[in-house]
Motif scaffolding. Structure first.
Motif, PDB file in Angstrom:
ATOM      1  N   UNK A 162       0.696  -1.240  -0.085  1.00 26.59           N
ATOM      2  CA  UNK A 162      -0.046  -0.009   0.070  1.00 26.59           C
ATOM      3  C   UNK A 162       0.754   1.242  -0.008  1.00 26.59           C
ATOM      4  N   UNK A 163       0.301   2.447  -0.366  1.00 27.96           N
ATOM      5  CA  UNK A 163       0.791   3.503  -0.098  1.00 27.96           C
ATOM      6  C   UNK A 163       0.083   4.425   0.933  1.00 27.96           C
ATOM      7  N   UNK A 164       0.711   5.014   1.856  1.00 31.30           N
ATOM      8  CA  UNK A 164       0.066   5.848   2.913  1.00 31.30           C
ATOM      9  C   UNK A 164       0.649   7.142   2.699  1.00 31.30           C
ATOM     10  N   UNK A 165      -0.265   8.256   3.191  1.00 24.63           N
ATOM     11  CA  UNK A 165      -0.172   9.407   3.195  1.00 24.63           C
ATOM     12  C   UNK A 165      -0.377   9.867   4.680  1.00 24.63           C
ATOM     13  N   UNK A 166       0.872  10.595   5.175  1.00 25.13           N
ATOM     14  CA  UNK A 166       0.855  11.383   6.607  1.00 25.13           C
ATOM     15  C   UNK A 166       0.748  12.630   6.592  1.00 25.13           C
ATOM     16  N   UNK A 167      -0.267  13.143   7.198  1.00 23.39           N
ATOM     17  CA  UNK A 167      -0.394  14.712   7.469  1.00 23.39           C
ATOM     18  C   UNK A 167       0.167  14.896   8.871  1.00 23.39           C
ATOM     19  N   UNK A 168       1.101  15.819   9.044  1.00 23.79           N
ATOM     20  CA  UNK A 168       1.627  16.191  10.223  1.00 23.79           C
ATOM     21  C   UNK A 168       1.860  17.722  10.647  1.00 23.79           C
ATOM     22  N   UNK A 169       1.242  18.115  11.873  1.00 25.94           N
ATOM     23  CA  UNK A 169       1.377  19.651  11.963  1.00 25.94           C
ATOM     24  C   UNK A 169       1.963  19.706  13.471  1.00 25.94           C
ATOM     25  N   UNK A 170       2.904  20.567  13.444  1.00 27.46           N
ATOM     26  CA  UNK A 170       3.878  20.820  14.481  1.00 27.46           C
ATOM     27  C   UNK A 170       3.229  22.253  15.398  1.00 27.46           C
ATOM     28  N   UNK A 171       2.726  21.900  16.294  1.00 29.84           N
ATOM     29  CA  UNK A 171       2.087  22.979  17.409  1.00 29.84           C
ATOM     30  C   UNK A 171       3.369  23.417  17.958  1.00 29.84           C
ATOM     31  N   UNK A 172       4.284  22.990  18.457  1.00 29.11           N
ATOM     32  CA  UNK A 172       5.334  23.594  19.279  1.00 29.11           C
ATOM     33  C   UNK A 172       5.005  23.827  20.623  1.00 29.11           C
ATOM     34  N   UNK A 173       4.970  25.009  21.088  1.00 30.82           N
ATOM     35  CA  UNK A 173       5.236  26.267  20.769  1.00 30.82           C
ATOM     36  C   UNK A 173       6.372  26.474  20.195  1.00 30.82           C
ATOM     37  N   UNK A 174       7.435  25.887  20.647  1.00 30.60           N
ATOM     38  CA  UNK A 174       8.763  26.423  20.568  1.00 30.60           C
ATOM     39  C   UNK A 174       9.819  25.129  19.862  1.00 30.60           C
ATOM     40  N   UNK A 175       9.587  24.000  19.731  1.00 31.43           N
ATOM     41  CA  UNK A 175      10.659  23.046  19.105  1.00 31.43           C
ATOM     42  C   UNK A 175      10.211  22.783  17.748  1.00 31.43           C
ATOM     43  N   UNK A 176      11.248  22.557  16.972  1.00 32.64           N
ATOM     44  CA  UNK A 176      11.253  21.849  15.440  1.00 32.64           C
ATOM     45  C   UNK A 176      10.861  20.520  15.550  1.00 32.64           C
ATOM     46  N   UNK A 177      10.071  19.893  14.673  1.00 37.02           N
ATOM     47  CA  UNK A 177      10.145  18.331  14.808  1.00 37.02           C
ATOM     48  C   UNK A 177      10.969  17.868  13.868  1.00 37.02           C
ATOM     49  N   UNK A 178      11.874  16.995  13.971  1.00 40.81           N
ATOM     50  CA  UNK A 178      12.744  16.208  12.785  1.00 40.81           C
ATOM     51  C   UNK A 178      12.147  15.091  12.333  1.00 40.81           C
TER      52      UNK A 178
END
Length: 357
Positions: A257-273
């Motif tokens: 299969x192929x999956x799509x991931x939607x990701x939102x980074x709220x923080x409020x301060x840290x970046x997500x890697x």
């Protein structure tokens, strides 16, 4: 214009937001207001009022399959709830519709939206919404400022495509976002998105509490830790290891299969890697930029606080994929991980875990 309680609160909220963002002299007053909010939250019962705040990653609106614009009536309700971060650790969350991240909103470029924000009567704090998909003052924050028991409405056109964060933007926005007040609005391009087999929705944020991670009891906001950007927890969907077999379960997929991931980074301060251990982002749209062509075969995508990413994964072998922030102390010590369980028959041409068998 006649002065009312609502117009006064809106004016105070707007002034506070502007001063806070600009880094002006209003910082101490914002801190005092944050402390008052934290103390007011203590009037709630000490036991949890919600069993769960972690959003179901599979609760994604259907892809858009139409060529014409549409009008939407959308309502979000602010719910302040007390729930467990991990077993025995309780925190006072602020949420949209009782979940973290808030519900995913899905529209098409050119659609119009009548949006209403309701603040539950049981709330103790004012709230609003800044949507990064809106042209307008504060992304609509000023128009949607609501005190407990109130509602406010706005109307806008989704003019440009992309995956965008929405979040609370009152003067103490860092406290409110950290406590769970963020989500994603997806504005699909007019031509739509490529078809995939499954879609999942995640959100990352930090909690700054006055007790060490794992210490039982009621954890309150630690404002000094928040100023120092030194979180107690870094979380995916609001709770420690929420989307794993040890908590609410991994999300499921099948080989090929192929999956799509939607990701939102709220923080409020840290970046997500953001990295899928054992896989790769076959296609990735940085910052939710769906108007551009995706990049291919990215191992780790930097998602700044206040932004989003959209990534697809191919699944040629059965495996367990761990979705992590590759600042790995956040995984090992602070609770940041989700799991995608891929079932199916082995594919030894791609990966043979025991070639000597």
């Amino acid at each position: 214009m006649p002065t009312t309680r609502r117009t006064t609160l809106k004016a105070l909220g707007t002034t506070g937001v502007g001063a806070a963002v600009a880094g002006c002299q209003a910082g101490s007053s914002v801190d005092q207001a944050t402390e008052r909010e934290r103390q007011e939250s203590e009037t709630q019962p000490t036991k949890p009022t919600a069993e769960r705040v972690a959003a179901d990653p599979t609760d994604v609106p259907e892809p858009i399959d139409r060529d014409e614009p549409k009008h939407h009536e959308i309502t979000l309700t602010v719910e302040e709830v007390r729930a467990e971060v991990e077993q025995g650790v309780v925190y006072d969350y602020m949420t949209f519709d009782g979940q973290i991240p808030g519900p995913m909103i899905r529209v098409r470029q050119g659609d119009t939206i009548s949006f209403t924000l309701e603040n539950a009567p049981e709330s103790v704090m004012p709230h609003n919404v800044d949507m990064h998909a809106i042209y307008g003052t504060g992304g609509g924050a000023e128009a949607t400022h609501v005190t407990p028991g109130e509602s406010a409405a706005e109307r806008f056109t989704a003019t440009y495509p992309g995956a965008f964060i929405y979040h609370c933007a009152v003067p103490n926005m860092d406290y409110h976002i950290s406590s769970g007040m963020f989500g994603m609005i997806l504005v699909e391009p007019k031509e739509g998105l490529p078809e995939v087999d499954r879609e999942f929705y995640f959100g990352q944020h930090e909690l700054y509490t006055d007790k060490p991670a794992g210490e039982k009891g009621h954890h309150k906001l630690d404002m000094e830790a928040m100023k120092a950007e030194d979180p107690t927890y870094v979380l995916l969907n609001g709770e420690q290891y929420a989307i794993t077999p040890k908590k609410y379960g991994a999300v499921q997929a099948e080989r090929d299969e192929t999956v799509r991931v939607y990701m939102v980074c709220g923080g409020p301060n840290l970046n997500s890697n953001f990295h899928p251990i054992g896989n790769v982002w076959t296609e990735a749209y940085r910052d939710g930029g769906l108007a551009s062509s995706p990049e291919e075969y990215l191992q780790t995508v930097n998602v700044p606080p206040g932004s989003c990413m959209v990534g697809t994964m191919d699944l040629p072998v059965p495996e367990t994929i761990k979705l992590v922030d590759h600042a790995l102390t956040r995984v090992a010590r602070k609770g940041m991980m989700g799991v995608v369980a891929v079932d199916g028959e082995p594919n030894e041409e791609v990966f043979d875990p025991d070639p000597n068998a």
